[in-house]
Design a protein around this motif. Sequence first.
Motif, PDB file in Angstrom:
ATOM      1  N   ALA A 226       0.859  -1.193   0.000  1.00 52.66           N
ATOM      2  CA  ALA A 226       0.000   0.000   0.000  1.00 52.66           C
ATOM      3  C   ALA A 226       0.894   1.241   0.000  1.00 52.66           C
ATOM      4  O   ALA A 226       2.124   1.136  -0.036  1.00 52.66           O
ATOM      5  N   ASP A 227       0.259   2.413   0.061  1.00 55.64           N
ATOM      6  CA  ASP A 227       1.011   3.661   0.121  1.00 55.64           C
ATOM      7  C   ASP A 227       1.783   3.752   1.431  1.00 55.64           C
ATOM      8  O   ASP A 227       1.357   3.217   2.462  1.00 55.64           O
ATOM      9  N   GLY A 228       2.908   4.449   1.393  1.00 56.69           N
ATOM     10  CA  GLY A 228       3.776   4.523   2.567  1.00 56.69           C
ATOM     11  C   GLY A 228       3.386   5.613   3.538  1.00 56.69           C
ATOM     12  O   GLY A 228       4.176   6.515   3.824  1.00 56.69           O
ATOM     13  N   THR A 229       2.179   5.537   4.103  1.00 57.70           N
ATOM     14  CA  THR A 229       1.689   6.568   5.011  1.00 57.70           C
ATOM     15  C   THR A 229       1.669   6.068   6.455  1.00 57.70           C
ATOM     16  O   THR A 229       1.682   4.866   6.722  1.00 57.70           O
ATOM     17  N   CYS A 254       9.559  -1.982   7.230  1.00 50.32           N
ATOM     18  CA  CYS A 254       8.674  -1.057   6.518  1.00 50.32           C
ATOM     19  C   CYS A 254       9.436  -0.345   5.405  1.00 50.32           C
ATOM     20  O   CYS A 254      10.600   0.026   5.572  1.00 50.32           O
ATOM     21  N   ALA A 255       8.749  -0.125   4.289  1.00 47.20           N
ATOM     22  CA  ALA A 255       9.400   0.517   3.152  1.00 47.20           C
ATOM     23  C   ALA A 255       9.629   2.004   3.365  1.00 47.20           C
ATOM     24  O   ALA A 255      10.441   2.613   2.670  1.00 47.20           O
ATOM     25  N   SER A 256       8.907   2.624   4.307  1.00 46.10           N
ATOM     26  CA  SER A 256       9.066   4.061   4.531  1.00 46.10           C
ATOM     27  C   SER A 256       9.090   4.372   6.014  1.00 46.10           C
ATOM     28  O   SER A 256       8.595   3.604   6.850  1.00 46.10           O
ATOM     29  N   VAL A 257       9.642   5.531   6.347  1.00 46.59           N
ATOM     30  CA  VAL A 257       9.679   5.988   7.736  1.00 46.59           C
ATOM     31  C   VAL A 257       8.269   6.224   8.261  1.00 46.59           C
ATOM     32  O   VAL A 257       7.935   5.852   9.390  1.00 46.59           O
ATOM     33  N   SER A 282      12.994   0.638   9.226  1.00 42.74           N
ATOM     34  CA  SER A 282      12.557   1.331   8.013  1.00 42.74           C
ATOM     35  C   SER A 282      13.629   1.206   6.941  1.00 42.74           C
ATOM     36  O   SER A 282      14.821   1.312   7.239  1.00 42.74           O
ATOM     37  N   LEU A 283      13.209   0.986   5.695  1.00 41.58           N
ATOM     38  CA  LEU A 283      14.164   0.903   4.584  1.00 41.58           C
ATOM     39  C   LEU A 283      14.609   2.280   4.094  1.00 41.58           C
ATOM     40  O   LEU A 283      15.405   2.382   3.161  1.00 41.58           O
ATOM     41  N   ARG A 284      14.093   3.338   4.701  1.00 43.78           N
ATOM     42  CA  ARG A 284      14.527   4.705   4.419  1.00 43.78           C
ATOM     43  C   ARG A 284      14.937   5.358   5.727  1.00 43.78           C
ATOM     44  O   ARG A 284      14.593   4.891   6.803  1.00 43.78           O
ATOM     45  N   ASP A 285      15.650   6.484   5.624  1.00 45.57           N
ATOM     46  CA  ASP A 285      16.092   7.196   6.816  1.00 45.57           C
ATOM     47  C   ASP A 285      15.866   8.688   6.632  1.00 45.57           C
ATOM     48  O   ASP A 285      16.056   9.223   5.530  1.00 45.57           O
ATOM     49  N   ASP A 286      15.422   9.370   7.688  1.00 40.93           N
ATOM     50  CA  ASP A 286      15.322  10.827   7.673  1.00 40.93           C
ATOM     51  C   ASP A 286      15.320  11.333   9.102  1.00 40.93           C
ATOM     52  O   ASP A 286      15.495  10.559  10.059  1.00 40.93           O
ATOM     53  N   THR A 287      15.128  12.638   9.286  1.00 43.73           N
ATOM     54  CA  THR A 287      15.192  13.209  10.634  1.00 43.73           C
ATOM     55  C   THR A 287      14.076  12.675  11.530  1.00 43.73           C
ATOM     56  O   THR A 287      14.254  12.548  12.742  1.00 43.73           O
ATOM     57  N   ALA A 288      12.905  12.359  10.943  1.00 44.00           N
ATOM     58  CA  ALA A 288      11.808  11.816  11.746  1.00 44.00           C
ATOM     59  C   ALA A 288      12.184  10.474  12.349  1.00 44.00           C
ATOM     60  O   ALA A 288      11.775  10.149  13.470  1.00 44.00           O
ATOM     61  N   ALA A 289      12.967   9.678  11.622  1.00 45.20           N
ATOM     62  CA  ALA A 289      13.397   8.379  12.140  1.00 45.20           C
ATOM     63  C   ALA A 289      14.273   8.556  13.377  1.00 45.20           C
ATOM     64  O   ALA A 289      14.158   7.804  14.349  1.00 45.20           O
TER      65      ALA A 289
END
Length: 352
Positions: A226-229, A254-257, A282-289
């Motif tokens: 599904a969408d990464g929300t 999870c594919a997204s944060v 998560s397979l992605r990383d950002d400041t929220a992670a």
Amino acid sequence: MTSARGKRPNASITNVAALADVSIATVSRVLSGRRTKDDDIARRVRQAAIELDYAVNSAASALRSDTSNIIALSLPATPNPLHAGIVAAISDAASAAGRQLLVGTDSTPAGQHQRIKAFIRHNADGIIVLPCPRSGTSTARGLATADTPIIQLFGSTNLLRHDWISIDNGASIELAVTHVVERGAHSIAYFSDAVGSSEGAQTLLAFQSSLNMLHAHADSDWITIADGTTQRGFADTMRIFGDASREIPEAIICASVDTAIGAMIALNQLAIDVPNRVQIVSLRDDTAAATSVPSLTAMRAPLPQMAAESLRLIANAGAATSDAMTAARLRRHVAFPRRVVARGSTRHAAVA
């Protein structure tokens, strides 16, 4: 005064390049005889030189070097936290190589195509392109024969068109699965993004292969697409973990944060401890992670390595001394795995 034939006695190599729609370096190579291929580019340069009355023997004196020490970067003009990291990594790599970085942004594939042509005309030593969304392979169409090396970052690829550098999604998810298995998880859920793209399908297949290799398992209803929300992560987690009579997974990838944060919110509501009962990656990383509670273990794109490889490929392409060598050079396609940034959502030590 311009003659009846339209000649301009004071024309420069820049004028010739502009009229022929090529770089200054290309004009120099054609008029000095170092570019031996007799193609449309060479014919345009010679015709422009004739029309402007540009003397062949002035090319060498007008251009003391085929290098400008400028690297150009073309980015989509769309909000994306990854873009700032890309600019910083390439800027650092360019500085380390003694080069300047020129950055341009565009909202459409057509605008990006024109931007790349302008970079070529301005004699950039190489161009790094992050394609606009939905551009396919059209962004650099018609530019593959240009002397200026073009390196594509991310996006889909045409094997014969350009050098291409991206992420090895299969290796990345294998590292994520290995990370949680080494910390005691043997039943794993996967909340995938849409798999309509080759990237999404490749990652899903690699997840299933990694389970077999590492002797872990996933029930079919633990793998969702599904969408990464955040809302999706919350809903999927409540459905899977809400029935106390059923087996529940020991980890979620999870594919997204956003999806991972939604999963953590749901587990907190269900009073299921993260990471001691369920680990999350998560397979992605950002400041929220990094700022979530607990902080989210994530997979980080190796942007410094990708930037360094881009500069290396540009330098290697520039070292080719003849068109025969350039034409024969195989296009490089390099994919780097993301690396694990371990945080609070996974256990810090392996479980015996």
